[in-house]
Write a protein that holds these residues in place. Sequence first.
Motif, PDB file in Angstrom:
ATOM      1  N   ARG A  40      36.132  61.496  38.462  1.00  0.00           N
ATOM      2  CA  ARG A  40      35.895  61.159  37.067  1.00  0.00           C
ATOM      3  C   ARG A  40      34.445  60.721  36.893  1.00  0.00           C
ATOM      4  NH1 ARG A  40      40.609  56.965  36.035  1.00  0.00           N
ATOM      5  NH2 ARG A  40      39.606  56.026  37.849  1.00  0.00           N
ATOM      6  N   ASP A  41      34.032  60.486  35.654  1.00  0.00           N
ATOM      7  CA  ASP A  41      32.654  60.063  35.386  1.00  0.00           C
ATOM      8  C   ASP A  41      32.353  58.713  36.029  1.00  0.00           C
ATOM      9  OD1 ASP A  41      32.172  62.346  33.919  1.00  0.00           O
ATOM     10  OD2 ASP A  41      32.646  61.405  31.996  1.00  0.00           O
ATOM     11  N   LEU A  42      33.373  57.855  36.121  1.00  0.00           N
ATOM     12  CA  LEU A  42      33.206  56.527  36.712  1.00  0.00           C
ATOM     13  C   LEU A  42      34.144  56.401  37.914  1.00  0.00           C
ATOM     14  CD1 LEU A  42      33.164  54.422  33.418  1.00  0.00           C
ATOM     15  CD2 LEU A  42      31.187  55.101  34.799  1.00  0.00           C
ATOM     16  N   PRO A  43      33.759  56.962  39.057  1.00  0.00           N
ATOM     17  CA  PRO A  43      34.658  56.992  40.211  1.00  0.00           C
ATOM     18  C   PRO A  43      34.571  55.773  41.114  1.00  0.00           C
ATOM     19  CG  PRO A  43      32.705  58.245  40.717  1.00  0.00           C
ATOM     20  CD  PRO A  43      32.516  57.723  39.313  1.00  0.00           C
ATOM     21  N   ALA A  44      33.629  54.869  40.842  1.00  0.00           N
ATOM     22  CA  ALA A  44      33.457  53.682  41.679  1.00  0.00           C
ATOM     23  C   ALA A  44      34.029  52.460  40.964  1.00  0.00           C
ATOM     24  CB  ALA A  44      31.981  53.464  42.000  1.00  0.00           C
ATOM     25  N   ARG A  45      34.627  51.569  41.735  1.00  0.00           N
ATOM     26  CA  ARG A  45      35.232  50.365  41.176  1.00  0.00           C
ATOM     27  C   ARG A  45      34.817  49.168  42.020  1.00  0.00           C
ATOM     28  NH1 ARG A  45      41.586  52.235  40.458  1.00  0.00           N
ATOM     29  NH2 ARG A  45      41.298  53.552  38.616  1.00  0.00           N
ATOM     30  N   ILE A  46      34.585  48.061  41.377  1.00  0.00           N
ATOM     31  CA  ILE A  46      34.337  46.817  42.078  1.00  0.00           C
ATOM     32  C   ILE A  46      35.375  45.790  41.636  1.00  0.00           C
ATOM     33  CG2 ILE A  46      32.784  44.854  42.341  1.00  0.00           C
ATOM     34  CD1 ILE A  46      30.471  46.707  42.373  1.00  0.00           C
ATOM     35  N   PHE A  47      36.086  45.241  42.618  1.00  0.00           N
ATOM     36  CA  PHE A  47      37.052  44.174  42.386  1.00  0.00           C
ATOM     37  C   PHE A  47      36.464  42.859  42.889  1.00  0.00           C
ATOM     38  CE2 PHE A  47      39.519  48.012  42.743  1.00  0.00           C
ATOM     39  CZ  PHE A  47      40.645  47.840  41.953  1.00  0.00           C
ATOM     40  N   MET A  48      36.710  41.774  42.168  1.00  0.00           N
ATOM     41  CA  MET A  48      36.355  40.449  42.658  1.00  0.00           C
ATOM     42  C   MET A  48      37.407  39.468  42.171  1.00  0.00           C
ATOM     43  SD  MET A  48      32.781  38.318  42.404  1.00  0.00           S
ATOM     44  CE  MET A  48      32.851  38.051  40.639  1.00  0.00           C
ATOM     45  N   PHE A  98      39.305  55.015  48.593  1.00  0.00           N
ATOM     46  CA  PHE A  98      38.737  54.288  49.727  1.00  0.00           C
ATOM     47  C   PHE A  98      38.468  52.874  49.235  1.00  0.00           C
ATOM     48  CE2 PHE A  98      37.463  58.621  50.992  1.00  0.00           C
ATOM     49  CZ  PHE A  98      37.857  58.619  52.334  1.00  0.00           C
ATOM     50  N   ASN A  99      39.055  51.884  49.895  1.00  0.00           N
ATOM     51  CA  ASN A  99      38.913  50.495  49.492  1.00  0.00           C
ATOM     52  C   ASN A  99      38.183  49.749  50.596  1.00  0.00           C
ATOM     53  OD1 ASN A  99      39.701  47.563  49.358  1.00  0.00           O
ATOM     54  ND2 ASN A  99      40.713  48.252  47.489  1.00  0.00           N
ATOM     55  N   LEU A 100      36.932  49.378  50.344  1.00  0.00           N
ATOM     56  CA  LEU A 100      36.075  48.739  51.345  1.00  0.00           C
ATOM     57  C   LEU A 100      35.986  47.242  51.089  1.00  0.00           C
ATOM     58  CD1 LEU A 100      34.014  48.794  53.657  1.00  0.00           C
ATOM     59  CD2 LEU A 100      32.271  49.453  51.990  1.00  0.00           C
ATOM     60  N   GLN A 101      36.361  46.460  52.082  1.00  0.00           N
ATOM     61  CA  GLN A 101      36.303  45.000  51.980  1.00  0.00           C
ATOM     62  C   GLN A 101      34.871  44.552  52.260  1.00  0.00           C
ATOM     63  OE1 GLN A 101      39.502  43.420  51.565  1.00  0.00           O
ATOM     64  NE2 GLN A 101      38.470  41.535  51.006  1.00  0.00           N
ATOM     65  N   ILE A 102      34.182  44.108  51.205  1.00  0.00           N
ATOM     66  CA  ILE A 102      32.806  43.628  51.332  1.00  0.00           C
ATOM     67  C   ILE A 102      32.786  42.160  51.739  1.00  0.00           C
ATOM     68  CG2 ILE A 102      30.652  43.204  50.084  1.00  0.00           C
ATOM     69  CD1 ILE A 102      31.106  46.132  50.581  1.00  0.00           C
ATOM     70  N   ALA A 103      33.688  41.373  51.168  1.00  0.00           N
ATOM     71  CA  ALA A 103      33.766  39.941  51.477  1.00  0.00           C
ATOM     72  C   ALA A 103      35.216  39.498  51.374  1.00  0.00           C
ATOM     73  CB  ALA A 103      32.900  39.126  50.524  1.00  0.00           C
ATOM     74  N   GLY A 104      35.609  38.538  52.215  1.00  0.00           N
ATOM     75  CA  GLY A 104      36.941  37.975  52.151  1.00  0.00           C
ATOM     76  C   GLY A 104      37.972  38.737  52.964  1.00  0.00           C
ATOM     77  N   ARG A 105      39.231  38.477  52.675  1.00  0.00           N
ATOM     78  CA  ARG A 105      40.360  39.123  53.341  1.00  0.00           C
ATOM     79  C   ARG A 105      41.453  39.407  52.315  1.00  0.00           C
ATOM     80  NH1 ARG A 105      43.477  36.348  56.789  1.00  0.00           N
ATOM     81  NH2 ARG A 105      42.837  34.332  55.921  1.00  0.00           N
ATOM     82  N   LYS A 106      42.225  40.456  52.585  1.00  0.00           N
ATOM     83  CA  LYS A 106      43.360  40.778  51.723  1.00  0.00           C
ATOM     84  C   LYS A 106      44.559  41.174  52.578  1.00  0.00           C
ATOM     85  CE  LYS A 106      41.145  42.117  47.382  1.00  0.00           C
ATOM     86  NZ  LYS A 106      41.052  43.139  46.319  1.00  0.00           N
ATOM     87  N   ALA A 161      41.071  34.658  50.803  1.00  0.00           N
ATOM     88  CA  ALA A 161      39.829  33.914  50.985  1.00  0.00           C
ATOM     89  C   ALA A 161      39.293  33.493  49.623  1.00  0.00           C
ATOM     90  CB  ALA A 161      38.797  34.765  51.729  1.00  0.00           C
ATOM     91  N   ASP A 162      38.388  32.522  49.622  1.00  0.00           N
ATOM     92  CA  ASP A 162      37.869  31.993  48.358  1.00  0.00           C
ATOM     93  C   ASP A 162      37.071  33.036  47.582  1.00  0.00           C
ATOM     94  OD1 ASP A 162      39.041  29.551  48.759  1.00  0.00           O
ATOM     95  OD2 ASP A 162      37.276  28.658  49.698  1.00  0.00           O
ATOM     96  N   THR A 163      36.309  33.871  48.293  1.00  0.00           N
ATOM     97  CA  THR A 163      35.552  34.946  47.648  1.00  0.00           C
ATOM     98  C   THR A 163      36.029  36.275  48.205  1.00  0.00           C
ATOM     99  OG1 THR A 163      33.591  33.556  47.364  1.00  0.00           O
ATOM    100  CG2 THR A 163      33.269  35.942  47.233  1.00  0.00           C
ATOM    101  N   ASN A 164      36.492  37.144  47.334  1.00  0.00           N
ATOM    102  CA  ASN A 164      36.991  38.457  47.742  1.00  0.00           C
ATOM    103  C   ASN A 164      36.302  39.525  46.909  1.00  0.00           C
ATOM    104  OD1 ASN A 164      39.581  37.971  49.592  1.00  0.00           O
ATOM    105  ND2 ASN A 164      39.544  36.404  47.989  1.00  0.00           N
ATOM    106  N   ILE A 165      35.602  40.423  47.582  1.00  0.00           N
ATOM    107  CA  ILE A 165      34.903  41.515  46.896  1.00  0.00           C
ATOM    108  C   ILE A 165      35.286  42.823  47.573  1.00  0.00           C
ATOM    109  CG2 ILE A 165      32.676  42.514  46.291  1.00  0.00           C
ATOM    110  CD1 ILE A 165      31.503  39.688  46.385  1.00  0.00           C
ATOM    111  N   ASN A 166      35.712  43.767  46.771  1.00  0.00           N
ATOM    112  CA  ASN A 166      36.070  45.092  47.280  1.00  0.00           C
ATOM    113  C   ASN A 166      35.330  46.161  46.488  1.00  0.00           C
ATOM    114  OD1 ASN A 166      38.543  43.311  47.854  1.00  0.00           O
ATOM    115  ND2 ASN A 166      38.882  45.089  49.161  1.00  0.00           N
ATOM    116  N   LEU A 167      34.799  47.126  47.205  1.00  0.00           N
ATOM    117  CA  LEU A 167      34.132  48.275  46.594  1.00  0.00           C
ATOM    118  C   LEU A 167      35.003  49.496  46.849  1.00  0.00           C
ATOM    119  CD1 LEU A 167      31.672  49.426  45.142  1.00  0.00           C
ATOM    120  CD2 LEU A 167      30.495  49.536  47.345  1.00  0.00           C
ATOM    121  N   PRO A 183      28.676  37.895  44.382  1.00  0.00           N
ATOM    122  CA  PRO A 183      29.192  37.669  43.017  1.00  0.00           C
ATOM    123  C   PRO A 183      28.103  37.723  41.960  1.00  0.00           C
ATOM    124  CG  PRO A 183      30.278  36.194  44.548  1.00  0.00           C
ATOM    125  CD  PRO A 183      29.198  36.895  45.337  1.00  0.00           C
ATOM    126  N   GLU A 184      26.924  37.166  42.273  1.00  0.00           N
ATOM    127  CA  GLU A 184      25.819  37.206  41.300  1.00  0.00           C
ATOM    128  C   GLU A 184      25.385  38.640  41.014  1.00  0.00           C
ATOM    129  OE1 GLU A 184      25.329  33.310  43.600  1.00  0.00           O
ATOM    130  OE2 GLU A 184      25.892  35.372  44.043  1.00  0.00           O
TER     131      GLU A 184
END
Length: 299
Positions: free
Chosen positions: A89-97, A116-124, A184-190, A44-45
């Motif tokens: 597109r010019d900005l093809p990457a997305r980060i969800f938290m 492509f949705n990659l689970q970095i942390a947590g569960r969905k 989960a408490d912390t969820n990060i997706n790239l 998150p930081e």
Amino acid sequence: MQLEIEKIPIDSLDYDRFVQDYLLPEKPVVLTGVVKDEFKKITPEFIYTHFKKEDRRNIGWFDATLPETVAFVPDLVRKVLGRKDMSMRDLPARIFMQPNAHKTLYHYDGNSLHGFNLQIAGRKRWTLVSPSTPLPSAPLMFVSLVDENFVPNSKTYDVFTFETSEGEMLFLPRYWIHAVETLADTNINLNWVFTPTFPNHRSAVGRRESELLLLRKRLPFLNRFTTDDYRSYGGMGDTLISNYIEGVSVGNLIVRAVKELAILPYALLKASKIKALAKRFEDNNFTLQDIPSAKVVRG
């Protein structure tokens, strides 16, 4: 029909098989064991330091350029993004938290996006509805006109229901309607998103999208009521749109206009609820409730 998602170790799936079995048929699949040492950096930081700029923020995610995330891109994703029949597109990457119990609306992604949705942390928990058995969509939009607690009936819809956890990456093809809940408490997706340069008229949603593009081309004032930018559609604008609307007849156009108008009264009845859900979705993104020391970088 209730469908069973395939989960395949990424090391056992070569590029050619992925293209033949999933990319071109536009079939969802979860790739497991997608792990890199670099992923440890995406905390998150890290997100707040590198991505929290208001001029980059969209509703629900932070956009980024490919070079900003290139160290994190799996080789399979890199090869797919480099295909000549895919547009970025010019900005093809997305980060969800998002925090725990965060829910999205049912929707399909605009701009005919594969992702492509990659689970970095947590569960969905994911619910995917096939574009061949679609939910009703708001006129000119890709949000579904269903209630918050709607559960698709497998007797009516072709549905996948599954979870992703750390190190798992979903390939979500264009037009698959989906809703996602964090577990989960912390969820990060790239994410990495891209648009095929060719249409898909095999599904009801694919045909609708091409017909809407032609309708928006013939009646440009309609673009004022849409959330995606027609001029830069899929990263290529008119060039891509020309490919998508080829073969769409005047008859198709008239029928589409009638269908969109016919659902308008129902959409107006649902509008306040949909707006409230969208507002709640936006408010719950990118919170650092458990990280009081995180420094927020403003654009």
